[in-house]
Design an enzyme around this catalytic site. Structure first.
Site, PDB file in Angstrom:
ATOM      1  N   GLY A  45     -21.051  14.808 -20.334  1.00 20.10           N
ATOM      2  CA  GLY A  45     -22.214  14.250 -19.664  1.00 20.10           C
ATOM      3  C   GLY A  45     -23.277  13.901 -20.860  1.00 20.10           C
ATOM      4  O   GLY A  45     -22.890  13.898 -22.183  1.00 20.10           O
ATOM      5  N   ALA A  46     -24.608  13.768 -20.365  1.00 22.40           N
ATOM      6  CA  ALA A  46     -25.599  13.508 -21.414  1.00 22.40           C
ATOM      7  C   ALA A  46     -25.277  12.321 -22.293  1.00 22.40           C
ATOM      8  O   ALA A  46     -25.060  12.461 -23.659  1.00 22.40           O
ATOM      9  CB  ALA A  46     -26.057  14.699 -22.364  1.00 22.40           C
ATOM     10  N   HIS A  51     -20.201   7.857 -26.745  1.00 29.32           N
ATOM     11  CA  HIS A  51     -19.414   7.916 -25.382  1.00 29.32           C
ATOM     12  C   HIS A  51     -19.086   6.463 -24.974  1.00 29.32           C
ATOM     13  O   HIS A  51     -17.960   6.260 -24.615  1.00 29.32           O
ATOM     14  CB  HIS A  51     -20.141   8.572 -24.265  1.00 29.32           C
ATOM     15  N   SER A 203     -25.155  14.274 -28.405  1.00 33.57           N
ATOM     16  CA  SER A 203     -26.042  14.807 -27.377  1.00 33.57           C
ATOM     17  C   SER A 203     -27.017  16.194 -27.788  1.00 33.57           C
ATOM     18  O   SER A 203     -28.155  16.010 -27.694  1.00 33.57           O
ATOM     19  CB  SER A 203     -25.348  15.429 -26.240  1.00 33.57           C
TER      20      SER A 203
HETATM   21  P1  AMP Z   1     -18.929  15.627 -25.679  1.00 31.16           P
HETATM   22  O1  AMP Z   1     -19.738  14.937 -24.435  1.00 31.16           O
HETATM   23  O2  AMP Z   1     -19.818  15.857 -26.732  1.00 31.16           O
HETATM   24  O3  AMP Z   1     -17.945  16.674 -25.182  1.00 31.16           O
HETATM   25  O4  AMP Z   1     -17.969  14.561 -25.976  1.00 31.16           O
HETATM   26  C1  AMP Z   1     -17.104  13.768 -25.413  1.00 31.16           C
HETATM   27  C2  AMP Z   1     -16.183  13.022 -26.237  1.00 31.16           C
HETATM   28  O5  AMP Z   1     -16.770  11.943 -27.101  1.00 31.16           O
HETATM   29  C3  AMP Z   1     -15.410  13.997 -27.233  1.00 31.16           C
HETATM   30  O6  AMP Z   1     -14.173  13.412 -27.431  1.00 31.16           O
HETATM   31  C4  AMP Z   1     -16.248  13.641 -28.554  1.00 31.16           C
HETATM   32  O7  AMP Z   1     -15.348  13.750 -29.617  1.00 31.16           O
HETATM   33  C5  AMP Z   1     -16.508  12.251 -28.365  1.00 31.16           C
HETATM   34  N1  AMP Z   1     -17.640  12.045 -29.251  1.00 31.16           N
HETATM   35  C6  AMP Z   1     -19.015  12.737 -29.060  1.00 31.16           C
HETATM   36  N2  AMP Z   1     -19.712  12.163 -30.266  1.00 31.16           N
HETATM   37  C7  AMP Z   1     -18.973  11.394 -30.802  1.00 31.16           C
HETATM   38  C8  AMP Z   1     -19.298  10.419 -32.004  1.00 31.16           C
HETATM   39  N3  AMP Z   1     -20.507  10.301 -32.643  1.00 31.16           N
HETATM   40  N4  AMP Z   1     -18.254   9.449 -32.487  1.00 31.16           N
HETATM   41  C9  AMP Z   1     -17.164   9.448 -31.859  1.00 31.16           C
HETATM   42  N5  AMP Z   1     -16.739  10.347 -30.650  1.00 31.16           N
HETATM   43  C10 AMP Z   1     -17.816  11.001 -30.018  1.00 31.16           C
END
Ligand code: AMP
Length: 295
Positions: A45-46, A51, A203
Site C-alpha cells: 500500500g501507500a 506502483h 513509500s
Molecule cells: P512495496 O509496496 O514497497 O512493497 O513495493 C511493492 C512493489 O513495488 C515491489 O515489487 C517493489 O519492488 C515495487 N517498487 C517499489 N518502488 C519501486 C520503484 N521505485 N521502482 C520500481 N518498482 C518499485
C-alpha cells in the site's frame, strides 16, 4: 511527475470501481471464479507512481480479457522488532483511487489477523541469496517476504507476478522460490522508477525532511559514478566514499554482487549489481544499478 500523476488520476477513466476483498477465503473464491490470465502485483500500500507503473505493466500483461489483482498488505513478518511497521505510511482511500486509475480489477487488502493465525508455525525460508545485503542487515526479513508472497501465490494463483527491480534482491529471491517450490508462475521484473532528480521512488521517501530529500538523489549518483570505475575494489570504494560524503547519511551497506546469485562479485565477467542501503534521518533507503559484464 506528481502533477502529471494527479491529472492521470482524474482524467483516466480506468475501471468504474475496484472490487475489494479482505479475507483470504473471499479472495480465493473470487480467484476460483476468475477466467483468463491473472496478473498479481504484491504491494504494501501507500501507493505511488512506481506502483502505478507496475500496475500498468500488469494491465498490459493481462490483456483485454485478463485480470489484474493488487494486494495491499503491510506484512508484519518482514519487519524487525525495531523497524517501522507501526509507523509505515498507510493511505487506503488514495490506494484504491490509484488502483482504479490504473485499471486494477481486484484489490486484496487483508488485515494481519486475517493473514496470519495466532498459532502459525510454518514459514518459507530462502537460505542462500538471503544471506547477503538486506538479508544480512535485516534478519528474518526475507523469511517474512517469502512467507507472505507464497501465501499470496497460493490464495490468488496468479499466472504472472510483477515485482520491481528497486528491490533487486527480493526479485531474485522470489524467482528462486518460484523455481525451488515449483510454482507455475512467471515472475516479471519492472525497472526502477525514479523521480526527475534520480531518487528511486519509495513509500519511505515520505520520512525525509526537506534537507534530507535534497541530498537523497546523491545515493543514485554515487552508484552511477562508482560503476564507471574499472575494478571491483575501486567500484566499491568509490561508491562507499561518495555515499559517506552525503550530509546526514549513514551507510548500511554498499556491495557489488553477482546479479542472479547475490554472491559478492569477484570480477566483472558476469552481470553484476551494485546495491546500497543508506540511513538518511528516519528513512532507510535502498537502491541498485546494473553493471553489465566487461571484456
Ligand atoms: P512495496 O509496496 O514497497 O512493497 O513495493 C511493492 C512493489 O513495488 C515491489 O515489487 C517493489 O519492488 C515495487 N517498487 C517499489 N518502488 C519501486 C520503484 N521505485 N521502482 C520500481 N518498482 C518499485
Amino acid at each position: 511527475m506528481r502533477g502529471y500523476f494527479n491529472s492521470l488520476l482524474g482524467a483516466f477513466p480506468g475501471r468504474e470501481v475496484v472490487k475489494v476483498v479482505k479475507s483470504p477465503e473471499a479472495a480465493r473464491d473470487v480467484r476460483t471464479r476468475t477466467r483468463g490470465r491473472v496478473v498479481l502485483v504484491p504491494t504494501m500500500g501507500a501507493l505511488h507512481e512506481a506502483h502505478a507503473a507496475l500496475f500498468r505493466r500488469a494491465r498490459k500483461l493481462a490483456g483485454e480479457k485478463g485480470k489484474v489483482i493488487v494486494s495491499l498488505f503491510v506484512n508484519p513478518l518482514q519487519f524487525g522488532p525495531r523497524e517501522d511497521y507501526a509507523g509505515y505510511p498507510r493511505s487506503p482511500v488514495r490506494d484504491l483511487e490509484i488502483c482504479r486509475a490504473c485499471g486494477v480489477d481486484l484489490a486484496f487488502a487483508p488485515t494481519a489477523r486475517q493473514m496470519y493465525r495466532s498459532d502459525r508455525s510454518v514459514f518459507v525460508d530462502e537460505i542462500s541469496l538471503s544471506r547477503h545485503l538486506c538479508g544480512a542487515s535485516r534478519p528474518g526479513h526475507f523469511s517474512g517476504v517469502c512467507t507472505v508472497v507464497a501465501k499470496l501465490f497460493l490464495i490468488l494463483r496468479p499466472d504472472i507476478a510483477v515485482f520491481g527491480e528497486k528491490d533487486w534482491q527480493q526479485l531474485c529471491i522470489i524467482r528462486k522460490m518460484v523455481k525451488d517450490l515449483s510454482f507455475s508462475i512467471r515472475v516479471v521484473g519492472h525497472p526502477t522508477i525514479r523521480e526527475a532528480d534520480g531518487l528511486a521512488i519509495s513509500s519511505r521517501n515520505k520520512y525525509l525532511t526537506s534537507e534530507e530529500r535534497a541530498v537523497a538523489p546523491r545515493i543514485y549518483s554515487a552508484l552511477r559514478a562508482a560503476i564507471e570505475r574499472r575494478r571491483v575494489r575501486e567500484i566499491v570504494r568509490t561508491g562507499r566514499r561518495l555515499i559517506e560524503e552525503i550530509p546526514g547519511a549513514k551507510l548500511d551497506y554498499l556491495e557489488l554482487v553477482e546479479a542472479e546469485t547475490i554472491e559478492p562479485a569477484r570480477d566483472l565477467r558476469r552481470p553484476a549489481r551494485l546495491a546500497a542501503a543508506v540511513f538518511l534521518g528516519k528513512a532507510r533507503l535502498i537502491d541498485n544499478v546494473a553493471v553489465p559484464p566487461r571484456a
